[in-house]
Design a protein around this motif. Structure first.
Motif, mmCIF file in Angstrom:
data_model
loop_
_atom_site.group_PDB
_atom_site.id
_atom_site.type_symbol
_atom_site.label_atom_id
_atom_site.label_comp_id
_atom_site.label_asym_id
_atom_site.label_seq_id
_atom_site.Cartn_x
_atom_site.Cartn_y
_atom_site.Cartn_z
ATOM 1 N N VAL A 155 -5.500 -33.552 -16.656
ATOM 2 C CA VAL A 155 -5.887 -35.104 -16.493
ATOM 3 C C VAL A 155 -6.488 -35.236 -17.977
ATOM 4 O O VAL A 155 -6.781 -36.345 -17.868
ATOM 5 C CB VAL A 155 -7.407 -33.734 -16.209
ATOM 6 C CG1 VAL A 155 -8.727 -34.448 -16.207
ATOM 7 C CG2 VAL A 155 -7.368 -33.787 -14.612
ATOM 8 N N LEU A 173 -6.919 -38.932 -19.429
ATOM 9 C CA LEU A 173 -7.969 -39.117 -19.955
ATOM 10 C C LEU A 173 -7.865 -40.109 -21.146
ATOM 11 O O LEU A 173 -8.524 -40.962 -21.158
ATOM 12 C CB LEU A 173 -9.604 -38.643 -20.064
ATOM 13 C CG LEU A 173 -9.855 -37.912 -18.941
ATOM 14 C CD1 LEU A 173 -10.818 -36.842 -19.257
ATOM 15 C CD2 LEU A 173 -11.009 -39.634 -18.549
ATOM 16 N N PHE A 216 -7.979 -39.408 -11.153
ATOM 17 C CA PHE A 216 -7.659 -39.473 -11.512
ATOM 18 C C PHE A 216 -6.176 -40.824 -12.145
ATOM 19 O O PHE A 216 -6.250 -41.002 -13.340
ATOM 20 C CB PHE A 216 -7.350 -38.223 -13.563
ATOM 21 C CG PHE A 216 -8.789 -38.024 -13.179
ATOM 22 C CD1 PHE A 216 -9.723 -38.559 -14.984
ATOM 23 C CD2 PHE A 216 -9.393 -36.634 -12.945
ATOM 24 C CE1 PHE A 216 -10.976 -38.325 -15.019
ATOM 25 C CE2 PHE A 216 -10.978 -36.785 -13.461
ATOM 26 C CZ PHE A 216 -11.638 -37.411 -14.388
#
Length: 399
Positions: free
Chosen positions: A213, A217, A314
Motif C-alpha cells: 500500500v 500511495l 489502492f
C-alpha cells in the motif's frame, strides 16, 4: 518520502535488514535472526502440508488446512521480500531521484501529505461513502489500525484454539515435531510455540500489506506532483515540459517495477484468499453459531476480505489517478500554449487511454471490480451454507 515507515514491520519479523545496519556484527546478527525465522517457517509449513493429507475424512482435512493457507501465503510474502530486496531498494531509490523528487515547496507539501498518510495524518474531510472510507480510515494511522485488526483476529483464533484444541490436548496445526507430546508440559510448550508463530505470521501479513500500500500511495503522490507541474506548464519553458514527459514515463515504469517486484505477494494473497473462502464455508456448515469457533472463523473471513479490499482499493486508486491526467490537461490553459507543446500534451493524453493496472499472473486485475467479484463469490458460498440445511430438511420431510 519517509522510507523507514514502509519497512518498520518488515524489520521486526526478520524480512528486512535496515540499511543503516552496515557493520559486520549487525549484519551477522540480523542474518541469523532472518535465517531462523525463514527456516522455521519453511519447516513448519512443509511438514504441516505433508501431514494434512494424513486424515480420515473431509472435515478433518478442512480443519487442518483452512488456517494453514494463511501461513503458506505468509511464507510466500517473506520469500518475495527477501528475494527481491535489491529491486525493492531500486524502486525506493527511484522515488528519491529526479524527476520524482519534489523540486519546490508546493511539491514538497504534496509529498509530505502522502508520507504521513500511512501513519500519522488525521482527516476531517467527508463526502461520498467510498471517499469517506479512503479519507477517514486509510489516512488515519492506517498501518496502526490495520495491524491492530490483524492481531485482534489472531487473538480470537488463539482464544478459540485454547478453548477447543488445548482443552482436548490437540495441537492447532497438525505438524511434525521431533519429539512426543505426551506430557502436559511438552504439549503446552509446543502449543505455545505454534501460537507465537501464528502471531509472527500475522505481522508478516501486516508488514507486506503496508509495504504494498505504501508503494501504491507513493505512485499516487507522483501523479499529484505531475498535476502540480502541469498547472505551471504555461509559464515554464521547454525544459520543464521535457521534465514533465520524463516524469510521466517514469511513473509508468514505477508501476511496472512494482508489479514485477511484488508479483508473488499479489498472487499468493488472492490465490490463498479463494482457498480460505472455500474451506471456511465448509467449516461454517458444521459450526454452532453461538460458539467461539464460529466467531473466530467469521473474524478470520472478515480479515481476509479487508486484506483483499485494501489491495483492490489502492490498485483502483492508482488506475484512476493515471486516467485523471487527461482531464487535467484538458482543463489547463492549453489554448495559450504553442503548437508543438499542444502536440506533446496530446500524445500524453493518448497514453492515458491505457491506464495503469496492477495484475496477478496476468489473470487477476487488482481493482474494485475484482473485489466485487470476490464479494459475489463469498455471498454465493454463504448462501449455499444457509440453503443447504433447509434443502436437507425439506428432503427429510418428503422422505
Amino acid at each position: 518520502m519517509k522510507v523507514s515507515t514502509l519497512f518498520i514491520l518488515l524489520t521486526c519479523v526478520g524480512c528486512w535488514r535496515p540499511t543503516s545496519w552496515s557493520t559486520p556484527l549487525k549484519i551477522v546478527i540480523y542474518s541469523v535472526y532472518t535465517l531462523f525465522f525463514v527456516g522455521l517457517s519453511c519447516v513448519f509449513v512443509t511438514t504441516a502440508i505433508t501431514k494434512m493429507f494424513d486424515v480420515e475424512d473431509v472435515d478433518e482435512f478442512v480443519d487442518n488446512t483452512y488456517l494453514l493457507v494463511a501461513l503458506f501465503v505468509g511464507c510466500c510474502k517473506v520469500l518475495n521480500v527477501l528475494a527481491y530486496r535489491k529491486k525493492i531498494l531500486n524502486l525506493v531509490d527511484t522515488f528519491l531521484e529526479e524527476p520524482c523528487v519534489a523540486s519546490n515547496t508546493e511539491e514538497a507539501q504534496i509529498q509530505l501529505i502522502y508520507d504521513n498518510r500511512i501513519w500519522f495524518v488525521r482527516s476531517t474531510r467527508k463526502s461520498s461513502i467510498f471517499s469517506s472510507i479512503d479519507e477517514e480510515y486509510f489516512r488515519r494511522k492506517y498501518a496502526i489500525h490495520y495491524t491492530i485488526m490483524m492481531e485482534t483476529t489472531v487473538g480470537l483464533i488463539i482464544f478459540n484454539s485454547y478453548t477447543t484444541n488445548f482443552q482436548h490436548r490437540r495441537l492447532t496445526y497438525t505438524t511434525w515435531v521431533p519429539y512426543e507430546c505426551k506430557t502436559f508440559l511438552i504439549f503446552t510448550l509446543t502449543f505455545t510455540l505454534q501460537m507465537i508463530y501464528l502471531l509472527m505470521q500475522s505481522l508478516v501479513h501486516a508488514a507486506s500489506d503496508v509495504l504494498f500500500v505504501g508503494v501504491l500511495l507513493q505512485i499516487c503522490c507522483q501523479f499529484d506532483i505531475l498535476l502540480s507541474r502541469l498547472s505551471r506548464i504555461s509559464t515554464s519553458g521547454k525544459s520543464n515540459l521535457q521534465k514533465l514527459i520524463r516524469h510521466h514515463n517514469c511513473i509508468y515504469q514505477l508501476a511496472e517495477m512494482t508489479n514485477s517486484t511484488l508479483h508473488l505477494i499479489i498472487f499468493s494473497q488472492f490465490f490463498g484468499s479463494f482457498l480460505v473462502f472455500c474451506l471456511s464455508m465448509v467449516q461454517l456448515l458444521n459450526m454452532d453459531i453461538v460458539s467461539t469457533q464460529f466467531l473466530a472463523t467469521i473474524s478470520y473471513l472478515g480479515a481476509i476480505l479487508v486484506q483483499n479490499f485494501i489491495y483492490c482499493w489502492f490498485g483502483n486508486k492508482v488506475k484512476l489517478k493515471s486516467t485523471d491526467l487527461s482531464n487535467a490537461i484538458f482543463q489547463s490553459d492549453w489554448t495559450d500554449l504553442t503548437e508543438s507543446t499542444k502536440k506533446i500534451l496530446l500524445i500524453v493524453m493518448s497514453r492515458t487511454r491505457s491506464p495503469i493496472e496492477l495484475d496477478s499472473a496476468h489473470v487477476i486485475t487488482v481493482d474494485l471490480n475484482f473485489f466485487m467479484t470476490v464479494c459475489d463469490v463469498v455471498y454465493t458460498l454463504f448462501s449455499m451454507k444457509l440453503v443447504t440445511p433447509v434443502a436437507e430438511l425439506k428432503l427429510s420431510m418428503i422422505i
